[in-house]
Design an enzyme around this catalytic site. Structure first.
Site, PDB file in Angstrom:
ATOM      1  CB  SER A   1       5.518  31.205 -13.329  1.00  0.00           C
ATOM      2  OG  SER A   1       6.543  31.421 -12.377  1.00  0.00           O
TER       3      SER A   1
ATOM      4  CE  LYS B   1       6.459  26.724 -16.124  1.00  0.00           C
ATOM      5  NZ  LYS B   1       6.861  26.500 -14.739  1.00  0.00           N
TER       6      LYS B   1
ATOM      7  CD  GLU C   1      -0.306  21.576 -13.558  1.00  0.00           C
ATOM      8  OE1 GLU C   1      -0.439  22.751 -13.946  1.00  0.00           O
ATOM      9  OE2 GLU C   1       0.589  21.227 -12.776  1.00  0.00           O
TER      10      GLU C   1
ATOM     11  CG  HIS D   1       5.171   1.015 -24.437  1.00  0.00           C
ATOM     12  ND1 HIS D   1       5.105   0.064 -23.446  1.00  0.00           N
ATOM     13  CD2 HIS D   1       4.788   0.389 -25.578  1.00  0.00           C
ATOM     14  CE1 HIS D   1       4.726  -1.096 -23.978  1.00  0.00           C
ATOM     15  NE2 HIS D   1       4.518  -0.920 -25.272  1.00  0.00           N
TER      16      HIS D   1
END
Ligand code: ARG
Length: 469
Positions: free
Chosen positions: A288, A294, A301, A167
């Site tokens: 970024s 970043k 992704e 979970h």
């Protein structure tokens, strides 16, 4: 729009237009044409035609001279295509007619004999099987490279403890090696699915002709063997209407893509500032434009995102096929784009994942801290009560639960509780019970077959290397 409905000024096709007075409307030509994508089958198409021509000559259906001319012409066309000199023409619809019309330019009348005892229906089924066969092999090899990268990482981190989750809640400590080996299993099953589908694919439809077989004395065993198939297909109707091999390919591809997506998702989570379990290299991340701190896991992704396409490709062809009566229907021309897209997408995703795993840095210290957080050794203390005190597991679970509650209230870890505090909850607990609270002890104790102990993981790696590499 209305312009599009006009009949084109083109004459009827010279290849099939015997009973047609005029050519197709522009819109008809547009919906019908497949050369833009099926030109990817050129090598298989020429290979199939060469085998067919050889068989036609061997069985005396065409003359040896005609065969020689056909073989020479086909070789030349292959060379032209490979050199980028071949002009693919939409007026010839598909790869089969583009090759055949060029052949007739090159060798004249003999070209017209190549299509004896054959139809584009069995031709395209053969070409496509050959293509999918190669794609299966190519993807299988790429998955093997990914497994090799995972195995190297697993070996390096056979002892690196980390939290195991259920979970996405910290559950019990495991090792990074064990976690990565789970993916070696998944990609192994993917490879076996491709290999299994490849066996069923490996029957040759060539010679089924349009749908009913042919009255010419062809030798389908010869062409099947020449093209590397195990045997000819058994039923001519099935031969031209079956696309199971494409569906099976995309099913295996979709499952593999789902596995990649799950690993990608873990990389996205693990690289976040809140986790910092691993870091990815510059090669597979981006910065970024506004936030200088970043480092975004874009490749992971996109691997996760592209899974949608592969699943969509499978769905698209399932839907194309579901309403088709026997035998061939033109709907089936729409089988190629999904298969090509699924193959291209999966190849890219496997390559990206392999690169990420090879370059990935594992932050062992962070993982060690996280491995013990969240009372992950609570099960170990319950197991100790069962073993040392002879308690039923349900009761032991209750004892461990009360210890967790106490630690939680005190804002400390289980290992920070004093023996007196522990005994207040269960008098049977001794100093010996405290040693099972360490994450290293916990993972080392899980020696059951398939368990996370470093010894098991090393054995699993050795077995997997033999099985998969
Ligand atoms: N381009 C067609 C396809 O991919 C080839 C078969 C066409 N057959 C036919 N009878 N029109 O399906």
């Amino acid at each position: 729009m209305t312009d599009n409905n006009k009949t084109s000024s083109q004459p009827a096709s010279t290849i099939w237009g015997g009973r047609f007075a005029a050519g197709p409307s522009e819109i008809m030509a547009k919906i019908n044409v497949s050369i833009d994508f099926d030109k990817r089958l050129y090598a298989q198409d020429i290979q199939g035609s060469k085998a067919h021509a050889a068989m036609l000559a061997a069985t005396g259906i065409i003359s040896v001279d005609d065969e020689r001319a056909i073989q020479g012409g086909l070789d030349r066309i292959l060379a032209e295509i490979q050199a980028g000199e071949f002009v693919f023409k939409t007026e010839y619809e598909d790869i089969h007619m583009n090759v055949e019309s060029r052949l007739s330019q090159l060798i004249g009348e003999a070209a017209g004999r190549l299509h004896t005892a054959r139809s584009r229906n069995d031709q395209v089924a053969t070409d496509f099987r050959l293509w999918v066969h190669d794609a299966m092999d190519g993807i299988g090899a790429m998955l093997q490279a990914l497994q090799a990268a995972l195995l190297d990482r697993a070996e390096q981190h056979a002892d690196t403890v980390m939290p195991g989750f259920t979970h996405l809640q910290a559950a019990q400590p495991v090792t990074m090696g064990h976690h990565l080996m789970a993916y070696v299993e998944m990609f192994g099953r993917d490879r076996s699915r491709f290999a299994d589908a490849r066996k069923r694919l490996n029957e040759c439809p060539l010679g089924a002709a349009a749908l009913a077989g042919t009255s010419f004395p062809i030798d389908r065993f010869q062409t099947a063997a020449a093209l590397g198939f195990d045997r000819p297909t058994a039923n001519s109707l099935d031969s031209v209407s079956d696309r199971d091999f494409a569906l099976e390919f995309m099913t295996a591809a979709a499952i593999a893509a789902v596995h990649l997506s799950r690993l990608a998702e873990e990389l996205v989570i693990w690289t976040s500032a809140q986790f910092r379990f691993v870091s990815l290299s510059d090669a597979f991340t981006t910065g970024s434009s506004i936030m200088p701190q970043k480092r975004n896991p874009d490749a992971a992704e996109l691997v996760r995102a592209k899974t949608g396409r592969v699943i969509g490709d499978l769905t698209a062809l399932l839907i194309v096929m579901k309403g088709l009566p026997l035998a061939y229907s033109k709907d089936m021309q729409d089988d190629k784009e999904p298969v090509f897209e699924a193959a291209d997408t999966l190849e890219l995703a496997v390559a990206a994942m392999t690169g990420m795993i090879r370059d990935m840095r594992v932050n062992a210290e962070t993982l060690r801290k996280a491995a013990g957080a969240g009372f992950t050794t609570a099960t170990d203390i319950a197991d100790w009560c069962v073993r040392a005190v002879g308690m039923p597991f349900r009761q032991a679970h209750h004892v461990a639960g009360r210890l967790v509650k106490l630690a939680e209230d005190k804002g400390c870890g289980l290992e920070d509780l004093s023996l007196d505090e522990m005994r207040a909850i269960e008098p049977g607990l001794t100093e010996d019970a405290r040693k099972v609270l360490s994450v290293d002890f916990s993972v080392a104790s899980r020696t059951s077959h398939g368990g996370t102990s470093p010894t098991n993981v090393r054995q699993a790696i050795a077995t997997a290397r033999k099985q998969w590499l």
